[in-house]
Write an enzyme that holds these catalytic residues in place. Structure first.
Site, PDB file in Angstrom:
ATOM      1  N   ASP A 291       5.009   3.266  -5.187  1.00 45.66           N
ATOM      2  CA  ASP A 291       5.831   4.351  -5.733  1.00 45.66           C
ATOM      3  C   ASP A 291       6.615   3.918  -6.963  1.00 45.66           C
ATOM      4  O   ASP A 291       7.154   4.754  -7.691  1.00 45.66           O
ATOM      5  CB  ASP A 291       6.859   4.771  -4.674  1.00 45.66           C
ATOM      6  CG  ASP A 291       6.334   5.876  -3.787  1.00 45.66           C
ATOM      7  OD1 ASP A 291       5.408   6.578  -4.197  1.00 45.66           O
ATOM      8  OD2 ASP A 291       6.880   6.028  -2.682  1.00 45.66           O
TER       9      ASP A 291
HETATM   10  C1  BGC Z   1       7.056   4.572   0.626  1.00 43.51           C
HETATM   11  C2  BGC Z   1       5.549   4.441   0.534  1.00 43.51           C
HETATM   12  C3  BGC Z   1       5.177   3.554  -0.614  1.00 43.51           C
HETATM   13  C4  BGC Z   1       5.894   2.206  -0.529  1.00 43.51           C
HETATM   14  C5  BGC Z   1       5.609   1.329  -1.705  1.00 43.51           C
HETATM   15  C6  BGC Z   1       7.690   3.195   0.658  1.00 43.51           C
HETATM   16  O1  BGC Z   1       9.054   3.337   0.593  1.00 43.51           O
HETATM   17  O2  BGC Z   1       7.374   5.281   1.797  1.00 43.51           O
HETATM   18  O3  BGC Z   1       4.964   5.711   0.391  1.00 43.51           O
HETATM   19  O4  BGC Z   1       3.786   3.372  -0.580  1.00 43.51           O
HETATM   20  O5  BGC Z   1       7.282   2.418  -0.436  1.00 43.51           O
HETATM   21  O6  BGC Z   1       6.192   1.766  -2.865  1.00 43.51           O
END
Ligand code: BGC
Length: 808
Positions: free
Chosen positions: A483
């Site tokens: 993200d």
């Molecule tokens: C989110 C995921 C994401 C991960 C890596 C988490 O906080 O819920 O959807 O893939 O972070 O960024």
């Protein structure tokens, strides 16, 4: 250093001191009504949606940490204390917290009085039961006063902490004997109330916070408790609470139990009132009638235990390594259930007001959950698919109460759609239920625009193909699994969201990770297309997968490892040419899981680079070197101080991709070594470093560039649970359902020379005995005594028991 121990026979973790490094919590509830409870009794509860139907108040980021909960205060001859130590923090002669599966039991003893509090949500019930047992362990009679305490939240947990000009004037309750009704806003648009009750005659009560605590006191020094005298206050405006006072006489050795119920009740609009301004209590009374005696509570607890016994029997291992067994048999599936239920909404790191259910997250959670209750997985898949947009893209999140896509974060995370294929395939492999593909599911919850679930998967798959960038790799959009890799964001304004800001709209930034994910899901997608009789679609899918693999090898390979991405300007991300962030973990794991570069030797090189550059004593870090400065063209990943979160933290969610990838190459030794570094039961001994619960995974462990290397953060609600369960159970222990049979192909360290797995699937039971010489070669199997070709055991009819002997 440990702060307790595992009691595997009871399926409990037993915390033996209240002074843990951080609140260690547990979850209550299995389907609709949930509670979080810490080892001191802190926490809160809600009905279905942690934001919109919050029953009790909790203040996050408070000092001290973890203040506010469902408390019981004991007043014993002028001395008052709490059995969970906090909030009163009077020294206890004995303390213990037993963290069980969907229940927690806290016991405290002081000056010859023992108080045990059992917290759980009975199956099929929208309420918590708190059973308090007081025992006089002294030689003299005792006259004790017991006070309960909860602080009500005014339902919308976000508004509750923001809108004081209104909220300090709307609190309303009714008191009826030992039952307190919290009815704020019931007079207008709400048709639900909370009820807090006890099955004994009360000596007093309080429903007004200030009357109970005293104007200047916190939860550690309530004036009513200190004086041993409730005020019988009725809240009006200000802050409603629920507190009962019981007078309890105990002869030496005598023990008495009381049942408190804290529940949620909804009335049909036309049946809201039983008199002018008086709430209709009929449904509350029905609820309370079910928990009037300790025998009823015992029976409900047994039912809860049986529920877990049945669920956990789907996959069990006996390996001779008790830490491995307890992770696989108890705690990992337990965490998978919790993440399935709550996605990322409410933990001690997620406030429950910020996020809905994630499209990507929920699909991944299914991977570790499908075998527990396949029917609930089916329902979830249809809910998720119904939020998909007609062009195959997805809202990043949806709200559990409305089941609608939530526009807070919007759309455009281009990996999202593919996870729907992974989640659906996992469900069908487990259940054999191909009919789900023919279910009619709307797009964007619009019943006028509906198609089969298979059509949703098709649009997911083609969404990638319709959004390729200059190198033929998938466009990343706002971000992919990571993200924080925001390649179109370019944010220079403080406070702006990295996820929703998209200052550049170019179609250039590409993700090698999404390419790996695409190649990984393609065989499943093709097989499902075939099952639907869509031969040409299956063929096309396989063709596109081959082409994508070629593209990755051509444009996604950096010489020693896979590139991570191309940025907005077409510059490489995750390359030896970069100053920081030369190698990132995600494509190394996923591309190899997808089989990319295995025959060319690239896969081996990539994983060896991971070992050489990313591995640490506490797990594999996300990238190296960390980003030492903010890169506007990369986004949030470079916003974290080195070693934390996505900037070179140990993201326990993607470590298992590398473990699975290692098993693709037959390197079980290394895969197991990686798993042990992050699996909580193995980290129990370093709890003072790890700091979080030793029974569940954390999302992140601080990486080697962080000052606090090895310290975990964000436990419980993370895709780490599902992925580690998949890695250890399906790839290292090697037992996984496929469309045509049960694959048995372990790839595990020689440390575990033999083990057995019992797997229940599709109504049959498979008893698998493994002799593990860790050859790194495919297993040799005998099924019911007869050798078979390959490692796929065809599905047996329901009711059958199949014995499998495996040498590897
Ligand atoms: C989110 C995921 C994401 C991960 C890596 C988490 O906080 O819920 O959807 O893939 O972070 O960024």
């Amino acid at each position: 250093m440990r702060f307790g121990h595992f009691d595997d026979a009871a399926r409990e973790y037993v915390i033996s001191t209240p002074r843990t490094p951080y609140p260690w919590i547990n979850y209550l509830g299995t389907e609709e009504f949930f509670g979080l409870v810490s080892h001191t009794g802190g926490g809160y509860c809600f009905y279905r949606d942690a934001r919109l139907r919050r029953l009790t108040r909790y203040r996050y980021n408070n000092v001290p940490t973890d203040v506010g909960g469902r408390y019981f205060y004991v007043h014993d001859d002028g001395d008052f204390w709490t059995p969970g130590w906090a909030p009163v923090k009077r020294e206890l002669d004995f303390y213990e917290c037993r963290v069980g599966l969907s229940y927690t039991k806290i016991t405290g003893e002081r000056k010859g009085l023992r108080a045990e509090v059992l917290y759980f949500v009975p199956l099929g019930t929208t309420a918590e039961v708190h059973r308090v047992t007081l025992k006089n362990t002294s030689k003299a009679p005792k006259s004790v006063k017991l006070f309960s305490f909860v602080e009500f939240c005014l339902w919308d947990a976000s508004d509750d902490q923001n809108n004081y000009q209104r909220n300090l004037s709307i609190g309303e309750v009714e008191v009826d004997g030992g039952t307190i009704y919290h009815k704020t806003e019931y007079r207008e648009r709400r048709n639900h109330y909370a009820v807090h009750s006890v099955n004994a005659k009360v000596a007093g009560f309080d429903t007004d916070r200030e009357s109970f605590l005293g104007p200047w006191n916190g939860f550690g020094e309530p004036q009513a408790v200190a004086e041993g005298r409730s005020r019988n206050s009725v809240a009006s405006g200000w802050s409603p609470i629920g507190s009962h006072q019981l007078a309890v006489d105990l002869a030496p050795g005598e023990e008495r139990s009381f049942v408190f119920v804290l529940g949620y009740v909804e009335n049909p609009v036309e049946e809201k009132w039983e008199g002018p301004g008086v709430v209709n209590k009929a449904r509350a009374r029905q609820l309370l009638a079910r928990f009037q005696t300790t025998a009823q509570v015992d029976a409900a607890l047994v039912a809860l235990r049986d529920y877990w016994t049945e669920m956990l029997s789907k996959y069990t291992v006996k390996s001779g390594d008790e830490r491995l067994d307890r992770m696989v048999n108890i705690w990992n599936p337990y965490q998978c259930m919790v993440t399935f239920n709550l996605s990322r909404s409410a933990s001690y790191f997620e406030t429950g007001i910020g996020r809905g259910m994630g499209f990507r997250d929920s699909n991944q959670d299914l991977l570790g959950f499908v075998h527990l209750v396949p029917s609930r997985a089916r329902e979830r898949i249809l809910d998720i698919a119904a939020t998909q947009k007609p062009d195959g893209s997805a809202y990043h999140q949806y709200q559990p109460l409305t089941k609608r896509g939530n526009n807070d974060i919007g759309s455009g995370f281009n990996d999202d759609p593919l996870w729907l294929i992974s989640g659906t395939a996992a469900y069908i492999k487990e259940s054999g239920d191909l009919s789900v593909l023919k279910e009619t599911v709307p797009f964007d919850n619009d019943p006028k625009d509906a198609a089969t679930l298979f059509e949703h998967l098709k649009r997911s798959f083609h969404h990638v193909l319709n959004n390729l960038g200059p190198h033929g790799l998938p466009l990343i959009g706002r971000a992919d699994w990571n993200d924080c890799l925001n390649l179109n964001c370019f944010s220079e304004t403080p406070g702006e969201s990295f996820q929703t800001t998209g200052n550049r709209t170019g179609r250039t930034a590409e993700s090698v990770f999404i390419a790996g994910l695409f190649v990984h899901v393609a065989p499943d997608y093709a097989a499902l297309a075939e099952a639907m009789g869509l031969e040409s679609e299956a063929k096309a899918a396989r063709f596109h997968a081959v082409r994508m693999e070629e593209t990755v090898l051509k444009h996604g390979w950096d010489g020693e490892w896979f590139l991570r991405a191309y940025d907005f300007f077409g510059k490489k991300v995750g390359s030896k040419e970069c100053e920081d962030g030369q190698i990132l973990i995600e494509p190394q794991g996923y591309c190899v899981m997808a089989g990319i570069g295995v025959k060319e030797g690239h896969a081996k090189k990539a994983l060896d680079s991971v070992k050489a550059r990313l591995d640490t004593a506490h797990g594999i870090v996300l990238n190296q070197p960390p980003y030492s400065a903010y890169h506007v063209e990369l986004g949030e990943i470079s916003s974290y101080p080195p070693g934390y979160k996505e900037n070179a933290g140990i993201f326990c969610h993607n470590n298992p991709w590398v473990m699975i990838a290692e098993t693709v190459l037959g390197r079980g030794e290394r895969a197991f070594e990686y798993w042990k570094k992050i699996a909580p039961a193995y980290r129990e001994e370093i709890s003072e470093v790890h700091r979080l619960e030793p029974y569940v995974y954390a999302q992140m462990i601080a990486g080697k560039d962080a000052v606090r290397h090895g310290e975990a953060k964000n436990s419980w609600l993370t895709g780490t649970a599902a992925w580690n369960f998949v890695a250890i159970s399906q790839h290292l222990l090697g037992v996984r359902p496929e469309l045509l049979g049960l694959r048995v192909n372990p790839c595990l360290s020689a440390e575990i020379p033999s083990f057995t797995v019992t797997r229940r699937c599709r109504g049959a039971e498979y008893r698998i005995r493994v002799k593990n010489a860790a050859t790194g070669q495919p297993a040799r199997l005998r099924v019911d005594g007869k050798p078979i070709e390959g490692t796929l055991v065809p599905w047996a009819p329901a009711g059958a028991t199949v014995t499998i002997d495996c040498e590897v």
